[in-house]
Design a protein around this motif. Structure first.
Motif, PDB file in Angstrom:
ATOM      1  N   GLU A   6      67.577  51.393  81.679  1.00 25.35           N
ATOM      2  CA  GLU A   6      66.260  51.770  81.165  1.00 25.35           C
ATOM      3  C   GLU A   6      66.389  52.330  79.770  1.00 25.35           C
ATOM      4  OE1 GLU A   6      63.029  53.318  84.076  1.00 25.35           O
ATOM      5  OE2 GLU A   6      64.914  54.249  84.633  1.00 25.35           O
ATOM      6  N   LEU A   7      65.412  51.970  78.938  1.00 22.38           N
ATOM      7  CA  LEU A   7      65.364  52.470  77.576  1.00 22.38           C
ATOM      8  C   LEU A   7      64.001  53.133  77.410  1.00 22.38           C
ATOM      9  CD1 LEU A   7      67.142  52.139  75.009  1.00 22.38           C
ATOM     10  CD2 LEU A   7      65.727  50.201  74.410  1.00 22.38           C
TER      11      LEU A   7
ATOM     12  N   LEU B  71      60.905  50.918  67.184  1.00 21.40           N
ATOM     13  CA  LEU B  71      59.816  50.303  67.948  1.00 21.40           C
ATOM     14  C   LEU B  71      60.143  48.845  68.246  1.00 21.40           C
ATOM     15  CD1 LEU B  71      56.774  51.784  66.020  1.00 21.40           C
ATOM     16  CD2 LEU B  71      57.063  51.916  68.495  1.00 21.40           C
ATOM     17  N   ARG B  72      60.584  48.130  67.192  1.00 21.98           N
ATOM     18  CA  ARG B  72      60.879  46.703  67.383  1.00 21.98           C
ATOM     19  C   ARG B  72      62.072  46.510  68.315  1.00 21.98           C
ATOM     20  NH1 ARG B  72      57.560  43.716  64.524  1.00 21.98           N
ATOM     21  NH2 ARG B  72      56.656  44.651  62.661  1.00 21.98           N
TER      22      ARG B  72
ATOM     23  N   THR C  82      63.045  48.517  70.764  1.00 15.54           N
ATOM     24  CA  THR C  82      62.642  48.796  72.148  1.00 15.54           C
ATOM     25  C   THR C  82      61.853  47.611  72.702  1.00 15.54           C
ATOM     26  OG1 THR C  82      62.465  51.110  71.497  1.00 15.54           O
ATOM     27  CG2 THR C  82      61.614  50.530  73.657  1.00 15.54           C
ATOM     28  N   ALA C  83      60.928  47.076  71.889  1.00 20.48           N
ATOM     29  CA  ALA C  83      60.147  45.910  72.326  1.00 20.48           C
ATOM     30  C   ALA C  83      61.083  44.745  72.645  1.00 20.48           C
ATOM     31  CB  ALA C  83      59.147  45.505  71.242  1.00 20.48           C
TER      32      ALA C  83
ATOM     33  N   VAL D 265      62.781  45.300  75.963  1.00 19.34           N
ATOM     34  CA  VAL D 265      61.840  45.068  77.065  1.00 19.34           C
ATOM     35  C   VAL D 265      61.720  43.556  77.309  1.00 19.34           C
ATOM     36  CG1 VAL D 265      59.415  45.258  77.767  1.00 19.34           C
ATOM     37  CG2 VAL D 265      60.549  47.214  76.712  1.00 19.34           C
ATOM     38  N   GLU D 266      61.608  42.814  76.219  1.00 16.16           N
ATOM     39  CA  GLU D 266      61.462  41.355  76.334  1.00 16.16           C
ATOM     40  C   GLU D 266      62.722  40.710  76.914  1.00 16.16           C
ATOM     41  OE1 GLU D 266      59.415  39.439  73.112  1.00 16.16           O
ATOM     42  OE2 GLU D 266      60.788  37.756  73.173  1.00 16.16           O
ATOM     43  N   GLU D 267      63.880  41.204  76.478  1.00  9.73           N
ATOM     44  CA  GLU D 267      65.142  40.662  77.000  1.00  9.73           C
ATOM     45  C   GLU D 267      65.225  40.836  78.514  1.00  9.73           C
ATOM     46  OE1 GLU D 267      67.984  39.162  75.307  1.00  9.73           O
ATOM     47  OE2 GLU D 267      66.255  38.830  74.022  1.00  9.73           O
TER      48      GLU D 267
ATOM     49  N   LEU E 299      62.725  41.049  80.588  1.00 10.02           N
ATOM     50  CA  LEU E 299      61.781  40.117  81.213  1.00 10.02           C
ATOM     51  C   LEU E 299      62.384  38.707  81.244  1.00 10.02           C
ATOM     52  CD1 LEU E 299      58.430  41.344  79.635  1.00 10.02           C
ATOM     53  CD2 LEU E 299      59.017  41.376  82.054  1.00 10.02           C
ATOM     54  N   ASP E 300      63.005  38.298  80.125  1.00 17.96           N
ATOM     55  CA  ASP E 300      63.627  36.972  80.062  1.00 17.96           C
ATOM     56  C   ASP E 300      64.737  36.839  81.097  1.00 17.96           C
ATOM     57  OD1 ASP E 300      61.958  36.263  78.076  1.00 17.96           O
ATOM     58  OD2 ASP E 300      63.412  36.407  76.444  1.00 17.96           O
TER      59      ASP E 300
ATOM     60  N   ASP F  67      63.254  36.248  84.393  1.00 20.20           N
ATOM     61  CA  ASP F  67      62.788  34.863  84.494  1.00 20.20           C
ATOM     62  C   ASP F  67      63.942  33.925  84.782  1.00 20.20           C
ATOM     63  OD1 ASP F  67      60.275  35.647  83.998  1.00 20.20           O
ATOM     64  OD2 ASP F  67      60.229  35.017  81.896  1.00 20.20           O
TER      65      ASP F  67
ATOM     66  N   TYR G 240      68.913  37.318  69.165  1.00 18.95           N
ATOM     67  CA  TYR G 240      67.459  37.164  69.205  1.00 18.95           C
ATOM     68  C   TYR G 240      67.051  35.762  69.626  1.00 18.95           C
ATOM     69  CZ  TYR G 240      65.658  41.652  67.670  1.00 18.95           C
ATOM     70  OH  TYR G 240      65.279  42.973  67.626  1.00 18.95           O
ATOM     71  N   ILE G 241      67.776  34.746  69.169  1.00 21.01           N
ATOM     72  CA  ILE G 241      67.356  33.398  69.549  1.00 21.01           C
ATOM     73  C   ILE G 241      68.123  32.893  70.774  1.00 21.01           C
ATOM     74  CG2 ILE G 241      66.643  32.850  67.171  1.00 21.01           C
ATOM     75  CD1 ILE G 241      69.068  31.024  66.952  1.00 21.01           C
ATOM     76  N   HIS G 242      68.863  33.801  71.416  1.00 18.33           N
ATOM     77  CA  HIS G 242      69.621  33.456  72.621  1.00 18.33           C
ATOM     78  C   HIS G 242      70.619  32.326  72.359  1.00 18.33           C
ATOM     79  CE1 HIS G 242      66.127  35.190  75.195  1.00 18.33           C
ATOM     80  NE2 HIS G 242      66.780  36.105  74.511  1.00 18.33           N
TER      81      HIS G 242
ATOM     82  N   ARG H  34      56.446  44.050  86.351  1.00 16.01           N
ATOM     83  CA  ARG H  34      56.527  43.019  85.339  1.00 16.01           C
ATOM     84  C   ARG H  34      55.339  43.078  84.368  1.00 16.01           C
ATOM     85  NH1 ARG H  34      59.184  38.455  84.283  1.00 16.01           N
ATOM     86  NH2 ARG H  34      58.037  37.452  82.635  1.00 16.01           N
TER      87      ARG H  34
ATOM     88  N   ARG I  87      53.870  46.925  77.913  1.00 19.51           N
ATOM     89  CA  ARG I  87      54.667  47.861  77.133  1.00 19.51           C
ATOM     90  C   ARG I  87      55.163  47.200  75.851  1.00 19.51           C
ATOM     91  NH1 ARG I  87      60.513  50.156  78.967  1.00 19.51           N
ATOM     92  NH2 ARG I  87      60.692  51.804  77.397  1.00 19.51           N
ATOM     93  N   GLU I  88      55.624  45.972  75.981  1.00 18.26           N
ATOM     94  CA  GLU I  88      56.111  45.256  74.806  1.00 18.26           C
ATOM     95  C   GLU I  88      54.980  45.076  73.785  1.00 18.26           C
ATOM     96  OE1 GLU I  88      57.563  41.301  75.430  1.00 18.26           O
ATOM     97  OE2 GLU I  88      58.274  41.177  73.364  1.00 18.26           O
TER      98      GLU I  88
ATOM     99  N   LEU J  18      54.321  48.340  71.945  1.00 13.13           N
ATOM    100  CA  LEU J  18      55.388  48.677  70.994  1.00 13.13           C
ATOM    101  C   LEU J  18      55.267  47.818  69.734  1.00 13.13           C
ATOM    102  CD1 LEU J  18      58.309  48.987  73.558  1.00 13.13           C
ATOM    103  CD2 LEU J  18      57.515  50.843  72.071  1.00 13.13           C
TER     104      LEU J  18
ATOM    105  N   ALA K  25      54.517  48.849  65.945  1.00 15.35           N
ATOM    106  CA  ALA K  25      55.452  48.459  64.884  1.00 15.35           C
ATOM    107  C   ALA K  25      54.688  47.830  63.719  1.00 15.35           C
ATOM    108  CB  ALA K  25      56.507  47.501  65.424  1.00 15.35           C
TER     109      ALA K  25
ATOM    110  N   ARG L 155      60.612  34.832  68.232  1.00  9.80           N
ATOM    111  CA  ARG L 155      61.702  35.626  68.801  1.00  9.80           C
ATOM    112  C   ARG L 155      61.804  36.993  68.142  1.00  9.80           C
ATOM    113  NH1 ARG L 155      62.830  34.387  73.627  1.00  9.80           N
ATOM    114  NH2 ARG L 155      64.123  36.189  73.268  1.00  9.80           N
ATOM    115  N   PHE L 156      61.605  37.032  66.831  1.00  9.21           N
ATOM    116  CA  PHE L 156      61.748  38.297  66.108  1.00  9.21           C
ATOM    117  C   PHE L 156      60.413  39.027  65.975  1.00  9.21           C
ATOM    118  CE2 PHE L 156      65.572  36.169  64.484  1.00  9.21           C
ATOM    119  CZ  PHE L 156      66.484  37.206  64.483  1.00  9.21           C
TER     120      PHE L 156
END
Lengths: 366, 368
Positions: free
Chosen positions: A158-159, A205-206, A208-209, A212-214, A216-217, A220, A269-271, B205, B211-212, B215, B219, B268-269
């Motif tokens: 958790e972050l 901020l970016r 943490t976002a 969070v997205e990672e 979720l991915d 998935d 970022y682009i996996h 989820r 949340r994202e 944020l 930003a 992505r960014f």
């Protein structure tokens, strides 16, 4: 052997935003719920409100180390593990231990505690992230020396982003809450300027976002694996996109460190997969190349060395045999004027790897 | 879709900025606590800040509360004056309208206002509470308020996609952009959900997605603030925290590949995608046609398209890239030597001049 503990990280963008306070707030809540919790390391910085938050929490005594005739206190990791609380509180995740300590970095101590099955609450500022090092330097003019590889933070369960507006933070500094008045005045003129704080805050901020997205991915991807029936591809499934592979061309030049951080960040970022190659003569290249290779390995990049003199040819060939889609390299050193008729390595590579994308990473200066 | 054709600079924008600055001078300060869901603790953070300011000697008044005040906030309210909102019934609906005349008479330094997204009943001074807040600010009263992501008008489509629900009332994002300070109240979703419920996994989820969004919204606001600050203090543009991608379009470049990669990196960014071309007089009709097709594609893919003027392609692109704080520049190459001493190829000059941004070279069509 117990299961690995969970890591919760309070992320801030500067000293004084309230990370430790938030962490101790949670520690107190857990204690009230009857959870067995102990402080492994806490840095009071003379802040009254924060110190008050430790009341009633058990503290594992630090150990004293002597280095160059001075005494330093570090977390007693072994003692924390022996004490084996359910949750350990460990302040300042990015801290570097004094030489002579068992592990070089506090995050390594934290990973040892997690491995012993203890959950850990910890704190860190965004500027300590390895991949942001050049960006932080570019935005603030400050080169952060204590860094933590990104994967270490990625693995946190958790972050939590601890926010405070730059104005409120500067007010705190002015009131002497964060540092002594004299130190605060100097800090506000240097690091804690409004523009520095705003830039760092945006990065936090970016980031943490992004984390969070990672997560979720990752969920998935896990769900997709479970949903797939073995043997046959799902109906209507598209052929998966060819995975991107990024190749970093390392040299002994100092700009290679920037190249590694930037390339790895883009890859994350682009996996994309990320690998690094150095073309040269290992017996001659010396220590700088080895340092860059080991830096890359610390960030979990696969490294390769090719012996040979034809640098662009070897890189193009390696890229082709390893399914690389993008080549990252630093700017070529400028040629002396009498050699200007020659092609630089970038030019030769552009010509020899015509089917590939080539990224020339700029040096980031303030 | 943001698709702007502009040749800089833009005097109207500059004028608007100056006017906004002047207005801000005499205005009360607005601070907003932004949360991504209820129960993250934004109201508590707001009242707690009010309490601390009061302790430091500021004249603080609560001007709006939400129903069902939790005990930890009740504790704070014991020490802070409250000007109660006026309960009103209209067409069978309950409203709570801030008592504006009482607030003006009392004229505190700071107003705490919970529930920024409330609407007022028809016939009120203002249809929306955020407009009441605007009036307080105009009269020099500072406001601290709290808002949930789902009420930001421009975020409501995205929120609805995640939750399947849409709040009836909303606040324009511009109101948020004008806030002097915006503070994010963050907490991991797990702290907010009922673990015992059967929907725990779905809730977790959805909350992570909200949340994202919150944020990233914060930003973006912070990015604007940084830019305004740098502009106001005459600091040259710098390489910020946001990735900004510039695709250089020419008639023969492989625009589709570059734009696709650019769009992917933008996503992505969570960055910005720009495309630029340098106006060239006397372009052959065939090339003009190719270029127009590339420009149309760029707009279609959501790039902000800019036309640059200048006699030298490389100089024009470099100046634009620096002004726009570009971090990644995409450009096509033929792979032919095209190098005749002593003149240096445009790509070499571009790479040499790329201070602070990466140059990514894409092979011209036919490649991968």
């Amino acid at each position: 052997m117990s299961a690995k503990g969970k890591l919760k990280l309070y992320l801030g963008y500067a000293a004084g935003v309230g990370k430790t306070y938030r962490m101790l707030d949670e520690a107190q809540e857990l204690r009230q719920k009857g959870v067995d919790i102990a402080i492994g390391y806490f840095e009071p910085h003379g802040r009254k409100e924060t110190i008050a938050k430790t009341e009633g929490l058990e503290v594992v005594p630090r150990r004293v180390l002597t280095y160059n005739g001075s005494q330093f206190e570090e977390m007693d990791t072994d003692a924390v593990i022996r004490r084996k609380p359910v949750v350990a509180v460990v302040d300042e995740f990015a801290h570097t231990n004094v030489p002579g300590a068992e592990r070089g970095k506090r995050w390594q101590d934290v990973y040892a505690i997690l491995a012993a099955g203890i959950d850990v609450l910890t704190t860190m500022n965004v500027q300590h992230l390895e991949s942001l090092n050049d960006q932080v330097f570019h935005a603030t003019g400050i080169r952060v020396r204590e860094t933590v590889p990104d994967w270490v933070v990625d693995e946190a369960d958790e972050l939590v982003f601890v926010d405070l507006t730059p104005r409120a933070l500067r007010n705190r500094l002015e009131r002497g809450v964060v540092y002594s008045q004299e130190k605060a005045r100097r800090a506000m003129e240097n690091f804690f300027t409004e523009s520095n704080l705003t830039a760092l805050r945006e990065m936090a901020l970016r980031h943490t976002a992004h984390e969070v997205e990672e997560k979720l991915d990752a969920e998935d991807a896990a769900a997709a694996v479970l949903a797939e029936s073995p043997g046959e591809p799902a109906a209507g499934a598209q052929t998966p996109r060819r995975r991107e592979r990024i190749l970093l061309c390392l040299t002994g030049r100092p700009s290679s460190a920037i190249l590694i951080r930037r390339g790895k960040r883009v890859a994350d970022y682009i996996h994309a997969d990320c690998l690094a190659v150095h073309v040269g003569d290992p017996s001659h290249d010396g220590e700088a190349v080895e340092r860059h290779m080991s830096f890359a390995r610390n960030l979990r990049i696969d490294t390769h060395v090719i012996e040979g003199g034809d640098v662009p040819g070897a890189i193009a060939n390696f890229a082709r045999t390893h399914g690389v889609t993008q080549i990252f390299m630093g700017r070529s050193a400028p040629l002396p004027w009498w050699k200007r008729y020659r092609e630089t390595i970038v030019q030769q590579l552009v010509r020899q790897a015509r089917d590939m994308q080539i990224t020339i990473v700029a040096e980031r200066r303030k | 879709m943001p698709s702007v054709d502009s040749c800089r600079p833009n005097p109207e924008e500059l004028l608007r900025k100056v006017q906004a600055d002047e207005r801000r001078e005499s205005r009360g300060r607005l601070k907003v606590f932004l949360g991504y869901a209820s129960r993250v603790g934004k109201s508590f953070r707001m009242f707690d800040e009010g309490r601390r300011r009061k302790e430091r000697g500021q004249d603080v008044v609560v001007a709006a509360l939400q129903s069902g005040v939790p005990p930890e906030i009740q504790e704070i309210l014991k020490h802070v004056e409250v000007i109660p909102a006026i309960p009103t019934k209209h067409a069978g609906r309950d409203y709570f309208v801030m008592d504006m005349s009482a607030i003006f008479r009392r004229h505190p330094q700071v107003c705490l206002i919970d529930g920024l997204a409330y609407d007022n009943p028809p016939g009120s001074r203002n249809p929306h509470r955020w407009q009441d807040v605007s009036e307080l600010l105009d009269r020099g009263i500072a406001v601290i308020t709290a808002v949930n992501l789902q009420y930001i008008a421009e975020q409501q489509d995205a929120v609805e996609r995640i939750t399947g629900k849409r709040a009836a009332n909303s606040i324009p994002a511009a109101f948020l952009q004008e806030a002097d300070e915006i503070e994010v109240v963050d907490a991991p979703p797990d702290a907010l959900i009922d673990r015992t419920g059967s929907n725990a996994k779905i809730d977790s989820r959805r909350l992570a997605e909200l949340r994202e969004l919150a944020l990233l919204l914060a930003a973006d606001v912070v990015d604007c603030q940084l830019q305004e600050y740098l502009d106001a203090h005459g600091v040259a543009a710098r390489w910020g925290a946001q990735e900004r991608i510039l695709v250089c379009l020419t008639p023969r470049s492989n625009a589709a590949d570059m734009l696709r990669s650019g769009q992917r990196n933008k996503l992505r960014f969570h960055g910005a995608l720009l495309a630029a071309y340098v106006e060239q007089p006397g372009l052959p009709p065939r090339d003009r046609e190719l270029l127009d097709r590339n420009l149309a594609l760029a707009r279609e893919m959501g790039a902000e398209v800019h036309c640059l003027k200048g006699t030298d392609f490389v100089d024009a692109i470099l100046a634009f890239a620096h002004e726009q704080r570009i971090t990644q520049l995409f450009m096509g190459h033929t792979g032919r030597p095209g190098h005749s001493w002593p003149a240096r190829s445009p790509i070499d000059r571009l790479i040499d001049g790329a201070e602070g941004f990466d140059v990514r070279l894409f092979p011209h069509g036919g490649g991968s």
